[in-house]
Enzyme design. Structure first.
Site, PDB file in Angstrom:
ATOM      1  N   ASN A   9     -13.174 -28.087  12.225  1.00 23.89           N
ATOM      2  CA  ASN A   9     -12.271 -27.133  11.585  1.00 23.89           C
ATOM      3  C   ASN A   9     -11.253 -27.940  10.788  1.00 23.89           C
ATOM      4  O   ASN A   9     -10.333 -28.518  11.357  1.00 23.89           O
ATOM      5  CB  ASN A   9     -11.583 -26.284  12.672  1.00 23.89           C
ATOM      6  CG  ASN A   9     -10.543 -25.343  12.096  1.00 23.89           C
ATOM      7  OD1 ASN A   9     -10.425 -25.190  10.889  1.00 23.89           O
ATOM      8  ND2 ASN A   9      -9.772 -24.715  12.977  1.00 23.89           N
ATOM      9  N   LYS A  11      -9.066 -26.940   8.816  1.00 25.13           N
ATOM     10  CA  LYS A  11      -7.795 -26.223   8.603  1.00 25.13           C
ATOM     11  C   LYS A  11      -7.366 -26.394   7.138  1.00 25.13           C
ATOM     12  O   LYS A  11      -8.217 -26.448   6.265  1.00 25.13           O
ATOM     13  CB  LYS A  11      -6.739 -26.708   9.607  1.00 25.13           C
ATOM     14  CG  LYS A  11      -7.272 -26.639  11.040  1.00 25.13           C
ATOM     15  CD  LYS A  11      -6.239 -26.857  12.088  1.00 25.13           C
ATOM     16  CE  LYS A  11      -6.909 -26.796  13.470  1.00 25.13           C
ATOM     17  NZ  LYS A  11      -5.971 -26.957  14.568  1.00 25.13           N
ATOM     18  N   HIS A  97      -8.844 -17.756  15.374  1.00 22.64           N
ATOM     19  CA  HIS A  97      -8.257 -19.032  15.775  1.00 22.64           C
ATOM     20  C   HIS A  97      -6.806 -18.793  16.209  1.00 22.64           C
ATOM     21  O   HIS A  97      -6.123 -17.943  15.645  1.00 22.64           O
ATOM     22  CB  HIS A  97      -8.318 -20.028  14.618  1.00 22.64           C
ATOM     23  CG  HIS A  97      -7.921 -21.403  15.021  1.00 22.64           C
ATOM     24  ND1 HIS A  97      -6.606 -21.786  15.138  1.00 22.64           N
ATOM     25  CD2 HIS A  97      -8.665 -22.465  15.393  1.00 22.64           C
ATOM     26  CE1 HIS A  97      -6.559 -23.040  15.553  1.00 22.64           C
ATOM     27  NE2 HIS A  97      -7.798 -23.484  15.709  1.00 22.64           N
ATOM     28  N   GLU A  99      -4.182 -20.235  15.580  1.00 23.07           N
ATOM     29  CA  GLU A  99      -3.199 -20.313  14.480  1.00 23.07           C
ATOM     30  C   GLU A  99      -3.166 -19.011  13.677  1.00 23.07           C
ATOM     31  O   GLU A  99      -2.122 -18.620  13.156  1.00 23.07           O
ATOM     32  CB  GLU A  99      -3.511 -21.530  13.594  1.00 23.07           C
ATOM     33  CG  GLU A  99      -3.138 -22.828  14.302  1.00 23.07           C
ATOM     34  CD  GLU A  99      -4.022 -24.017  13.972  1.00 23.07           C
ATOM     35  OE1 GLU A  99      -4.730 -23.995  12.943  1.00 23.07           O
ATOM     36  OE2 GLU A  99      -4.020 -24.977  14.769  1.00 23.07           O
ATOM     37  N   GLU A 169     -10.189 -22.321  23.434  1.00 26.23           N
ATOM     38  CA  GLU A 169      -9.236 -23.317  22.953  1.00 26.23           C
ATOM     39  C   GLU A 169      -7.858 -23.050  23.545  1.00 26.23           C
ATOM     40  O   GLU A 169      -7.109 -22.214  23.026  1.00 26.23           O
ATOM     41  CB  GLU A 169      -9.116 -23.255  21.427  1.00 26.23           C
ATOM     42  CG  GLU A 169     -10.409 -23.484  20.683  1.00 26.23           C
ATOM     43  CD  GLU A 169     -10.128 -23.927  19.256  1.00 26.23           C
ATOM     44  OE1 GLU A 169     -10.495 -25.061  18.937  1.00 26.23           O
ATOM     45  OE2 GLU A 169      -9.529 -23.166  18.493  1.00 26.23           O
ATOM     46  N   GLY A 175      -4.057 -29.731  18.744  1.00 23.38           N
ATOM     47  CA  GLY A 175      -3.240 -30.593  17.892  1.00 23.38           C
ATOM     48  C   GLY A 175      -2.138 -31.319  18.642  1.00 23.38           C
ATOM     49  O   GLY A 175      -1.238 -31.890  18.032  1.00 23.38           O
ATOM     50  N   SER A 215      -7.823 -30.915  20.957  1.00 24.40           N
ATOM     51  CA  SER A 215      -7.728 -32.373  21.035  1.00 24.40           C
ATOM     52  C   SER A 215      -9.011 -33.054  21.511  1.00 24.40           C
ATOM     53  O   SER A 215      -8.956 -34.017  22.273  1.00 24.40           O
ATOM     54  CB  SER A 215      -6.534 -32.777  21.911  1.00 24.40           C
ATOM     55  OG  SER A 215      -5.324 -32.289  21.349  1.00 24.40           O
ATOM     56  N   GLY A 237      -8.272 -31.950  14.301  1.00 21.74           N
ATOM     57  CA  GLY A 237      -7.812 -33.233  13.760  1.00 21.74           C
ATOM     58  C   GLY A 237      -8.904 -34.294  13.639  1.00 21.74           C
ATOM     59  O   GLY A 237      -9.014 -34.972  12.611  1.00 21.74           O
TER      60      GLY A 237
HETATM   61  P1  PGA Z   1      -7.466 -30.089  17.432  1.00 20.47           P
HETATM   62  O1  PGA Z   1      -7.725 -28.595  16.906  1.00 20.47           O
HETATM   63  O2  PGA Z   1      -8.823 -30.692  17.671  1.00 20.47           O
HETATM   64  O3  PGA Z   1      -6.723 -30.765  16.311  1.00 20.47           O
HETATM   65  O4  PGA Z   1      -6.671 -29.991  18.674  1.00 20.47           O
HETATM   66  C1  PGA Z   1      -8.731 -27.803  17.453  1.00 20.47           C
HETATM   67  C2  PGA Z   1      -8.756 -26.471  16.768  1.00 20.47           C
HETATM   68  O5  PGA Z   1      -7.682 -25.977  16.413  1.00 20.47           O
HETATM   69  O6  PGA Z   1      -9.823 -25.884  16.547  1.00 20.47           O
END
Ligand code: PGA
Length: 252
Positions: A9, A11, A97, A99, A169, A175, A215, A237
């Protein structure tokens, strides 16, 4: 057997030029190094989907969108419909998601509609669920995640829900560099699968891929993916660096 999936992803990251480089690197390394049957997906910003898709050509790497509208068409400035994605040959779309839930006020009700729109257009929704930190700390995380899955997906037929990929998640792991332990991930994946089994039966529950996100890195992926109910990952990330991402794919 359930499909193993690793989805990146991106983002809101990368310029077009950087996106082209990352795509080329991932595509090359996956072709050269990944021998197992893992579905690899790059969820790019909308504006890059078309060019990344044509760059990928016949590669086994697929593209996915990060969101779609709950509407079919019309006066919704700035929105992208599931039908538009379908018309461009995009096979996957992330729905709900954290976010989107947090910054764009998406709730289970809207997400149920978005899931319907995606399925009606023949897209595979990657439906996200997961609890914020305070919910984990007060111990109601199982109830919350069950509710997210229930309200987002349980209106679907047994046939339809099997076309959905779920991503668990935990928000506190996204993140933050703070990954859920493999035990925490396995526990929650099992909770989700049991919940689906209680409604749809074990066969249906056993056919649905449940990805872990939060993460995921090259050095923790193997342990997470070794859990019996973890069928791959949704990677933020670490999907922005080709070598790191491909190592995660190889751990799956
Ligand atoms: P992250 O994000 O691997 O940066 O923690 C995961 C996600 O939001 O899908």
């Amino acid at each position: 057997m359930r499909k193993k999936i690793v989805a990146g992803n991106w983002k809101m990251n990368k310029t077009w030029e950087e996106a082209r480089i990352l795509t080329a690197e991932v595509m090359g390394m996956v072709a050269d190094e990944v021998t197992r049957p893992v579905e690899v997906i790059l969820c790019t910003p909308f504006v890059y989907l078309s060019s990344v898709k044509s760059q990928l050509g016949n590669s086994r790497v697929k593209v996915g969108a990060q969101n779609c509208s709950e509407h079919d068409a019309g006066a919704y400035t700035g929105e992208i419909s599931a039908g538009m994605l379908q018309s461009m040959g995009v096979p996957y779309v992330i729905i709900g998601h954290s976010e989107r839930r947090q910054y764009f006020a998406e709730n289970n009700k809207t997400l149920a509609v978005k899931t319907d729109k995606a399925l009606a257009s023949g897209l595979t929704p990657i439906f996200c669920c997961g609890e914020p930190l305070e919910i984990r700390e007060n111990g109601t995380h199982e109830a919350l995640v069950k509710q997210q899955v229930e309200e987002g997906l349980f209106h679907l037929s047994a046939d339809a829900i099997q076309k959905v990929v779920i991503a668990y998640e935990p928000v506190w792991a996204i993140g933050t560099g703070k990954t859920a332990t493999s035990q925490q991930a396995q526990e929650m994946h099992a909770v989700i699968r049991r919940h689906i089994a209680a409604k749809y039966g074990q066969m249906v529950a056993d056919s649905i891929s449940i990805l872990y996100g939060g993460s995921v890195k090259a050095d923790n992926a193997k342990e997470l993916f070794a859990c019996p109910d973890v069928d791959g990952g949704l990677v933020g990330g670490a999907s922005l660096k080709s070598r790191e991402f491909v190592e995660i794919v190889k751990a799956c």
